[in-house]
Design an enzyme around this catalytic site. Structure first.
Site, mmCIF file in Angstrom:
data_model
loop_
_atom_site.group_PDB
_atom_site.id
_atom_site.type_symbol
_atom_site.label_atom_id
_atom_site.label_comp_id
_atom_site.label_asym_id
_atom_site.label_seq_id
_atom_site.Cartn_x
_atom_site.Cartn_y
_atom_site.Cartn_z
ATOM 1 N N SER A 168 37.953 39.421 42.515
ATOM 2 C CA SER A 168 38.828 38.334 42.978
ATOM 3 C C SER A 168 39.430 38.537 44.358
ATOM 4 O O SER A 168 40.623 38.338 44.567
ATOM 5 C CB SER A 168 39.961 38.092 41.980
ATOM 6 N N ASP A 214 42.414 34.293 37.538
ATOM 7 C CA ASP A 214 42.436 35.238 38.664
ATOM 8 C C ASP A 214 43.756 35.158 39.431
ATOM 9 O O ASP A 214 44.417 36.166 39.687
ATOM 10 C CB ASP A 214 41.276 34.958 39.627
ATOM 11 N N TYR A 242 28.293 28.662 37.294
ATOM 12 C CA TYR A 242 29.661 28.653 36.765
ATOM 13 C C TYR A 242 30.059 27.225 36.408
ATOM 14 O O TYR A 242 30.513 26.940 35.302
ATOM 15 C CB TYR A 242 30.619 29.249 37.799
ATOM 16 N N SER A 285 40.118 39.166 60.564
ATOM 17 C CA SER A 285 39.922 40.039 59.398
ATOM 18 C C SER A 285 39.310 41.365 59.829
ATOM 19 O O SER A 285 38.268 41.386 60.496
ATOM 20 C CB SER A 285 39.005 39.366 58.376
ATOM 21 N N THR A 341 37.010 31.991 29.043
ATOM 22 C CA THR A 341 37.873 31.301 28.087
ATOM 23 C C THR A 341 38.973 30.529 28.812
ATOM 24 O O THR A 341 39.615 29.667 28.223
ATOM 25 C CB THR A 341 38.560 32.316 27.142
HETATM 26 C C1 GLA Z 1 35.926 33.607 37.482
HETATM 27 C C2 GLA Z 1 36.933 32.468 37.525
HETATM 28 C C3 GLA Z 1 37.970 32.622 36.428
HETATM 29 C C4 GLA Z 1 37.314 32.841 35.062
HETATM 30 C C5 GLA Z 1 36.247 33.921 35.140
HETATM 31 C C6 GLA Z 1 35.452 34.046 33.856
HETATM 32 O O1 GLA Z 1 36.539 34.830 37.801
HETATM 33 O O2 GLA Z 1 37.557 32.413 38.780
HETATM 34 O O3 GLA Z 1 38.822 31.490 36.418
HETATM 35 O O4 GLA Z 1 36.788 31.641 34.558
HETATM 36 O O5 GLA Z 1 35.332 33.699 36.194
HETATM 37 O O6 GLA Z 1 36.264 34.508 32.824
#
Ligand code: GLA
Length: 387
Positions: A128, A174, A224, A67, A35
């Protein structure tokens, strides 16, 4: 943790004098998926797991990266003149992207740095880790060079670097969840205008459990971007009939009234998800505010069904994890989280069912998919900090 990092820093870069240690969390989204690039609401939270970094300013313009998650790569050297993306640069494209993005905003670094990272977010799990590295880098740059930017700017700069340096067309969720994280709270964010509110997550007698599918991401990123453009086309079609600036402007009723303006079944399903998921997110936060965790869970489940059937971003691995979870008494809600196509699920599980959950879902998953899932009982933590 601080000692471990400084010790390693000294080993890798000669000594640790003047090095400082920082942390930025990972995130999990509780509801409001796909969204954030549709002008809708999201409801993520920062985790207590994330990325640790030890860093020190240099007197020349060199950049040296190391790393502890990719020790075989050794020290990766670069310089402030080389802030361009390259395949061979691997993970260093994330910190370099942020350094570049600061430069784009008129905040060019005047000196290089040595940076050592250690992440404890499970690898490639969709929690993330890249946004965590981005926000961490921004936080360090602000501290080193005194740039006048708020945490919210760190999120926007991180997203900018991801979009224009690393070429992933992600939304703001994220980086925002990480930069603005607050202990024991989820962030109810309206991505249309970045207004937000912290909502305490007090799950009496239950916890947030993350299950990682361990599915290797393949086509994820291109799919995506494909979903994004399907939504953009659907929006343009709807705009022929209704005055809206994003799918997030629509409620279910208005969508149903005008959905025939979208000239493809597939795009209609995508847009339907974006509209309904946004409304579900608003309702879920309302439910939480009146302590109706059961309703929150039902909305999580409905979110998964919509991501599976209308948005089509789940796949067998995530569906198996969620559908097995739904069978366990004591599971309040369960859904995929993040971009999908692999990655993780998030479930709210009653304390006394957590062992059963891990055992039974784990067993069924391995039997069906052929390899094991990993489970993490997580806590909601704060945003970035110096340790
Ligand atoms: C990834 C993207 C976010 C978001 C999600 C889906 O994590 O980085 O910005 O769009 O997918 O909700």
């Amino acid at each position: 943790m601080k000692d471990i990092l400084l010790k390693k820093f000294a080993q890798v870069f000669g000594d640790a004098e003047g090095a400082k240690v920082y942390f930025a969390p990972g995130r999990v989204n509780l509801i409001g998926e796909h969204t954030d690039y549709n002008g809708g609401h999201v409801f993520p939270c920062a985790l207590t797991i994330g990325t640790y970094g030890a860093a020190r300013k240099r007197t020349d313009n060199k950049l040296r990266f190391y790393s502890m998650n990719f020790e075989k790569l050794g020290v990766i050297e670069s310089s402030l003149e080389e802030l361009t993306p390259s395949k061979g640069a691997g993970w260093t494209n994330y910190p370099k992207g942020v350094m570049w993005a600061f430069g784009e905003r008129g905040m060019k670094m005047s000196q290089g740095m040595d940076l050592l990272l250690l992440g404890n977010i499970p690898n490639g799990s969709g929690l993330s880790s890249s946004a965590s590295v981005e926000v961490l880098t921004g936080y360090i740059l602000r501290d080193f060079f005194g740039y006048e930017v708020e945490n919210q700017d760190l999120a926007l700069i991180g997203q900018y670097s991801e979009n224009h340096f690393n070429m992933v067309n992600c939304g703001i969720m994220d980086q925002f969840a990480i930069a603005m994280g607050k202990k024991d709270c989820a962030i109810f964010l309206d991505t249309a205008d970045l207004s937000f509110e912290y909502a305490p997550i007090a799950l009496k007698g239950a916890k947030i459990v993350i299950a990682s599918s361990n599915k290797k991401r393949g086509l994820g990123d291109s799919k995506y971007n494909e979903r994004r453009s399907e939504c953009e086309t659907a929006l343009a079609e709807l705009q022929q009939e209704v005055e809206i600036s994003s799918l997030g402007d629509l409620d279910e009723e208005t969508f149903e009234k005008h959905k025939e303006a979208i000239h493809s079944d597939v795009r209609r399903k995508r847009a339907k998800h974006a509209v309904y998921e946004n409304r579900r997110t608003i309702r879920a936060v309302e439910a939480l505010k009146r302590n109706d965790v059961e309703e929150f869970g039902r909305l999580m489940n409905a979110s998964h069904v919509s991501l599976r059937d209308d948005y089509e971003v789940t796949g067998m691995e995530l569906d198996t994890l969620v559908e097995e979870a739904w069978k366990i008494p004591g599971v309040i809600g369960s859904r995929m989280t993040g971009a999908g196509f692999g990655g993780c699920t998030v479930s709210i599980v009653k304390d006394d069912s957590i062992d059963d959950f891990i055992k039974q879902v784990g067993k069924a998953y391995e039997a069906k998919i052929g390899y094991a899932a990993d489970f993490y009982v997580v806590e909601i933590g704060d945003g970035p900090a110096e340790l």
